[in-house]
Enzyme design. Structure first.
Site, PDB file in Angstrom:
ATOM      1  N   GLN A 254       0.851  -1.194   0.000  1.00 28.71           N
ATOM      2  CA  GLN A 254       0.000   0.000   0.000  1.00 28.71           C
ATOM      3  C   GLN A 254       0.887   1.246   0.000  1.00 28.71           C
ATOM      4  O   GLN A 254       1.662   1.470   0.940  1.00 28.71           O
ATOM      5  CB  GLN A 254      -0.921   0.052   1.220  1.00 28.71           C
ATOM      6  CG  GLN A 254      -1.946   1.180   1.088  1.00 28.71           C
ATOM      7  CD  GLN A 254      -2.620   1.543   2.396  1.00 28.71           C
ATOM      8  OE1 GLN A 254      -1.989   2.055   3.314  1.00 28.71           O
ATOM      9  NE2 GLN A 254      -3.914   1.292   2.474  1.00 28.71           N
TER      10      GLN A 254
ATOM     11  N   TYR B  40      -5.319  11.098   4.009  1.00 31.88           N
ATOM     12  CA  TYR B  40      -3.959  11.296   3.536  1.00 31.88           C
ATOM     13  C   TYR B  40      -3.977  12.020   2.181  1.00 31.88           C
ATOM     14  O   TYR B  40      -5.029  12.398   1.689  1.00 31.88           O
ATOM     15  CB  TYR B  40      -3.214   9.969   3.527  1.00 31.88           C
ATOM     16  CG  TYR B  40      -3.142   9.394   4.933  1.00 31.88           C
ATOM     17  CD1 TYR B  40      -2.435  10.058   5.933  1.00 31.88           C
ATOM     18  CD2 TYR B  40      -3.843   8.247   5.289  1.00 31.88           C
ATOM     19  CE1 TYR B  40      -2.403   9.585   7.243  1.00 31.88           C
ATOM     20  CE2 TYR B  40      -3.820   7.764   6.599  1.00 31.88           C
ATOM     21  CZ  TYR B  40      -3.100   8.443   7.567  1.00 31.88           C
ATOM     22  OH  TYR B  40      -3.086   7.987   8.868  1.00 31.88           O
TER      23      TYR B  40
ATOM     24  N   GLY C 139      -8.970  -6.000  10.028  1.00 25.66           N
ATOM     25  CA  GLY C 139      -7.836  -5.264  10.548  1.00 25.66           C
ATOM     26  C   GLY C 139      -7.378  -5.758  11.907  1.00 25.66           C
ATOM     27  O   GLY C 139      -6.536  -6.643  12.013  1.00 25.66           O
TER      28      GLY C 139
END
Length: 369
Positions: free
Chosen positions: A96, A177, A315
């Site tokens: 990623q 981001y 996650g």
């Protein structure tokens, strides 16, 4: 569709549909992955697909201490150690790529530089730096001429990921981001060709994606988005319009998948009405959808059965359970994650979580007189 049905993801044959979501762990050696990082990912190689923690495509992309980069030969060597360990254990791993943009601080960046963003809009709150918690600063707005440099950074990192023998890359355009900052109206106040309308705000993401696909070829590049996401002080005036446009436009790029954040940390998506983020992308995007959002075994099965998503990303449950697919398959009680060890530190809370087989051995040994 069921959680343990196989799936063909472009050229990758996945044995089931349990994906390991990207999670920041702050355990790089400086900005280079070390042996402990390789051990951590190799332990979780039974995932259908591992998506790494966010990897900075440049030194200016760093947001937090001890997060890894991928733009020098040393970074390639570190990540090659990781990919080799995962592949030797039979896994598949995607890098990623994440530029933090304004979610950074001069104490983290080279020579005390200001973070950069689409506009000079300071995030609310504080960020952890090498000097502890610090207030966010106002980022420097990238000029129009400089924006092409961001595409170049992602392109170079994509090439480096190929050299490190990843199985593909994911472009991080979620969670506040840099690429997400360009997408959303709360952070993008530009009046040039990268601001204003949804197509203009999407331009940088689409350019970075097109370049990455040129490097990797069809079916090897994914994109992560978070419609209505509020994490890192994000907002958009019309997320359905913004991300509806993004999803439709990505049909033209021969992606492996779109990875949708169904929730943003503990906060529900904003401005979405009754439309869930995954449902929005499913309505406009024709390819594979990965959905992430605090799924359990039952809710994951329900999402797949309803055709809401094709793959489900887990996650924190993967963080605490190296053998999560086996635990889900057999409905074994999972380990509980320890939040005090999420970010930074050593092996504790990183590579020392037991598998169900470990627990079974301990149970048997405890019964021996």
């Amino acid at each position: 569709m069921h959680l343990f049905d196989p799936y063909q993801l472009g050229p990758l044959s996945l044995p089931h549909r349990v994906v390991m979501a990207p999670m920041t762990r702050n355990r790089a050696v400086g900005t280079i992955p070390g042996p402990m990082n390789a051990e951590y990912y190799a332990q979780r190689a039974s995932a259908a697909l591992i998506i790494t923690e966010g990897i900075q495509p440049s030194a200016m992309g760093q947001g937090y201490p001890k997060t890894p980069d991928l733009h020098t030969p040393e970074h390639v060597a570190g990540w090659a150690r990781v990919t080799d360990a995962v592949h030797r254990n039979g896994g598949r791993i995607i890098a990623q790529l994440m530029h933090a943009g304004r979610i950074s601080h001069p104490h983290t960046l080279p020579a005390g530089a200001l973070p950069v963003g689409p506009s000079a809009v300071r995030p609310a709150g504080r960020i952890f730096t090498t000097n502890g918690l610090e207030n966010f600063v106002t980022p420097r707005e990238r000029t129009t001429a400089e924006v092409s440099g961001i595409v170049d950074e992602f392109a170079h990192a994509a090439e480096q990921a190929k050299e490190a023998e990843f199985d593909g890359i994911e472009i991080h355009a979620a969670n506040g981001y840099l690429l997400d900052q360009f997408l959303q109206t709360g952070t993008n106040q530009r009046t040039d060709s990268y601001g204003g309308s949804a197509p203009a705000r999407s331009r940088l993401l689409l350019q970075a994606t097109a370049t990455a696909v040129t490097v990797w070829g069809p079916g090897r590049v994914g994109v992560r988005v978070a419609p209505g996401g509020t994490f890192n002080d994000m907002r958009d005036d019309n997320p359905i319009e913004t991300f509806g446009h993004v999803g439709a436009a990505l049909n033209d790029h021969e992606l492996a998948y779109i990875h949708v954040v169904e929730t943003s940390q503990a906060e529900r998506p904003r401005g979405m009405g009754d439309t869930g983020p995954t449902a929005l992308l499913r309505s406009v995007y024709r390819g594979t959808i990965i959905s992430a959002g605090e799924y359990t075994r039952d809710t994951a099965e329900a999402a797949l059965a309803a055709g809401k998503a094709d793959l489900i990303a887990f996650g924190r449950s993967f963080l605490a359970n190296p053998d999560l697919p086996e635990r889900l398959r057999r409905n074994i009680t999972p380990n509980e994650p320890d939040p005090t060890t999420f970010y930074g530190g050593g092996a504790a809370g990183y590579t020392d979580y037991p598998t169900s087989a470990d627990a079974s051995v301990k149970t048997v040994l405890s019964r021996i007189p």
